[in-house]
Design a protein around this motif. Sequence first.
Motif, PDB file in Angstrom:
ATOM      1  N   PRO A   1      42.719  42.082  13.897  1.00 49.98           N
ATOM      2  CA  PRO A   1      41.574  42.705  13.957  1.00 49.98           C
ATOM      3  C   PRO A   1      40.502  42.353  14.704  1.00 49.98           C
ATOM      4  O   PRO A   1      40.497  41.079  15.100  1.00 49.98           O
ATOM      5  CB  PRO A   1      40.952  42.526  12.729  1.00 49.98           C
ATOM      6  N   GLY A   2      39.820  43.116  15.430  1.00 54.34           N
ATOM      7  CA  GLY A   2      38.778  42.953  16.553  1.00 54.34           C
ATOM      8  C   GLY A   2      39.462  42.624  17.816  1.00 54.34           C
ATOM      9  O   GLY A   2      38.544  42.299  18.907  1.00 54.34           O
ATOM     10  N   MET A   3      40.673  42.541  18.034  1.00 50.97           N
ATOM     11  CA  MET A   3      41.261  42.515  19.295  1.00 50.97           C
ATOM     12  C   MET A   3      41.463  43.840  20.030  1.00 50.97           C
ATOM     13  O   MET A   3      41.738  44.967  19.132  1.00 50.97           O
ATOM     14  CB  MET A   3      42.592  41.802  19.323  1.00 50.97           C
TER      15      MET A   3
ATOM     16  N   GLY B   1      55.363  38.588  23.500  1.00 44.67           N
ATOM     17  CA  GLY B   1      55.297  37.480  22.466  1.00 44.67           C
ATOM     18  C   GLY B   1      54.913  36.286  22.995  1.00 44.67           C
ATOM     19  O   GLY B   1      54.673  35.342  22.170  1.00 44.67           O
ATOM     20  N   ASP B   2      55.138  35.991  24.398  1.00 38.86           N
ATOM     21  CA  ASP B   2      54.757  34.678  25.108  1.00 38.86           C
ATOM     22  C   ASP B   2      53.079  34.423  25.158  1.00 38.86           C
ATOM     23  O   ASP B   2      52.421  35.455  24.762  1.00 38.86           O
ATOM     24  CB  ASP B   2      55.379  34.650  26.430  1.00 38.86           C
ATOM     25  N   ARG B   3      52.981  33.335  25.337  1.00 40.34           N
ATOM     26  CA  ARG B   3      51.475  32.896  25.539  1.00 40.34           C
ATOM     27  C   ARG B   3      51.173  32.386  26.774  1.00 40.34           C
ATOM     28  O   ARG B   3      51.971  31.769  27.490  1.00 40.34           O
ATOM     29  CB  ARG B   3      50.894  31.769  24.530  1.00 40.34           C
TER      30      ARG B   3
ATOM     31  N   VAL C   1      46.631  33.113  25.638  1.00 36.31           N
ATOM     32  CA  VAL C   1      46.274  34.267  25.332  1.00 36.31           C
ATOM     33  C   VAL C   1      47.726  35.058  24.915  1.00 36.31           C
ATOM     34  O   VAL C   1      48.568  34.682  25.781  1.00 36.31           O
ATOM     35  CB  VAL C   1      45.643  35.335  26.526  1.00 36.31           C
ATOM     36  N   GLU C   2      47.851  35.928  24.008  1.00 43.66           N
ATOM     37  CA  GLU C   2      49.340  36.483  23.526  1.00 43.66           C
ATOM     38  C   GLU C   2      49.492  37.703  24.545  1.00 43.66           C
ATOM     39  O   GLU C   2      48.815  38.610  24.864  1.00 43.66           O
ATOM     40  CB  GLU C   2      49.062  37.075  22.281  1.00 43.66           C
ATOM     41  N   VAL C   3      50.808  37.687  24.960  1.00 45.88           N
ATOM     42  CA  VAL C   3      51.174  38.858  25.639  1.00 45.88           C
ATOM     43  C   VAL C   3      52.036  39.980  24.779  1.00 45.88           C
ATOM     44  O   VAL C   3      52.833  39.539  24.006  1.00 45.88           O
ATOM     45  CB  VAL C   3      52.578  38.378  26.695  1.00 45.88           C
TER      46      VAL C   3
ATOM     47  N   VAL D   1      51.354  43.476  32.711  1.00 47.14           N
ATOM     48  CA  VAL D   1      51.448  42.664  31.585  1.00 47.14           C
ATOM     49  C   VAL D   1      50.143  43.031  30.604  1.00 47.14           C
ATOM     50  O   VAL D   1      49.189  42.846  30.994  1.00 47.14           O
ATOM     51  CB  VAL D   1      51.302  41.154  31.788  1.00 47.14           C
ATOM     52  N   THR D   2      50.740  43.380  29.370  1.00 43.09           N
ATOM     53  CA  THR D   2      49.433  43.829  28.448  1.00 43.09           C
ATOM     54  C   THR D   2      49.017  42.368  27.629  1.00 43.09           C
ATOM     55  O   THR D   2      49.853  41.880  27.074  1.00 43.09           O
ATOM     56  CB  THR D   2      49.699  44.940  27.343  1.00 43.09           C
ATOM     57  N   LEU D   3      47.771  41.977  27.436  1.00 42.41           N
ATOM     58  CA  LEU D   3      47.345  40.961  26.692  1.00 42.41           C
ATOM     59  C   LEU D   3      46.451  41.279  25.589  1.00 42.41           C
ATOM     60  O   LEU D   3      45.850  42.380  25.690  1.00 42.41           O
ATOM     61  CB  LEU D   3      46.514  39.904  27.575  1.00 42.41           C
ATOM     62  N   ALA D   4      46.728  40.494  24.746  1.00 43.04           N
ATOM     63  CA  ALA D   4      45.381  40.606  23.397  1.00 43.04           C
ATOM     64  C   ALA D   4      44.377  39.815  23.594  1.00 43.04           C
ATOM     65  O   ALA D   4      44.405  38.751  23.714  1.00 43.04           O
ATOM     66  CB  ALA D   4      46.269  40.236  21.851  1.00 43.04           C
ATOM     67  N   LEU D   5      43.216  40.568  23.556  1.00 44.46           N
ATOM     68  CA  LEU D   5      41.743  39.869  23.830  1.00 44.46           C
ATOM     69  C   LEU D   5      40.599  40.527  23.084  1.00 44.46           C
ATOM     70  O   LEU D   5      40.840  41.547  22.721  1.00 44.46           O
ATOM     71  CB  LEU D   5      41.682  39.814  25.293  1.00 44.46           C
ATOM     72  N   GLN D   6      39.751  39.603  22.859  1.00 42.10           N
ATOM     73  CA  GLN D   6      38.417  40.241  22.445  1.00 42.10           C
ATOM     74  C   GLN D   6      37.749  41.159  23.209  1.00 42.10           C
ATOM     75  O   GLN D   6      38.332  41.181  24.518  1.00 42.10           O
ATOM     76  CB  GLN D   6      37.428  39.093  22.130  1.00 42.10           C
TER      77      GLN D   6
END
Length: 157
Positions: A5-7, A28-30, A57-59, A90-95
């Motif tokens: 949530p929020g990402m 799944g890497d960071r 940061v999560e990939v 590369v797709t990252l999960a971020l705020q």
Amino acid sequence: LKTRPGMVAVGVRMTSLPTAIHGLIRAGDRVDVLASFEFEKSREENYTEIRPVFQNVEVLAVDDVTPGTVKPVKTDRPGESEKVAEVKTVTLALQPAAAQEIILAQQLGNIWLVLRAAGDEAPHEYAIWNNERLIGPALKLWRSKDPREILGQMNTR
């Protein structure tokens, strides 16, 4: 992103293999995110600076491969079964605000991803690096076209 949530997911364009660590980054890497920028010091002199942007940061995906999916590797040579594919995104999960920073950094410079060891969540101590910090204030030496000028400047040290 359902479990985050929020990402938001933000794509990072990989401009060359080294920035994508030659295909070693997997979903799944960071990673830590660094950015390089070109600055103008004077009319004749520019310098590059590397700055840390985000850490740990999560990939989410590499190109269109997400955790649990396998992408067949294509090759253009007969009899060759495997080849490192060039990573384009590369797709990252971020705020959301962090995603904006990544987008702006891509517009102003280049993004580099630094792969973390599995389970490494400790903060890393990155510094801001530039040409002068790395090689000293002799930026003009390599820009000079006359070898005699270079040798003359080196001999005066």
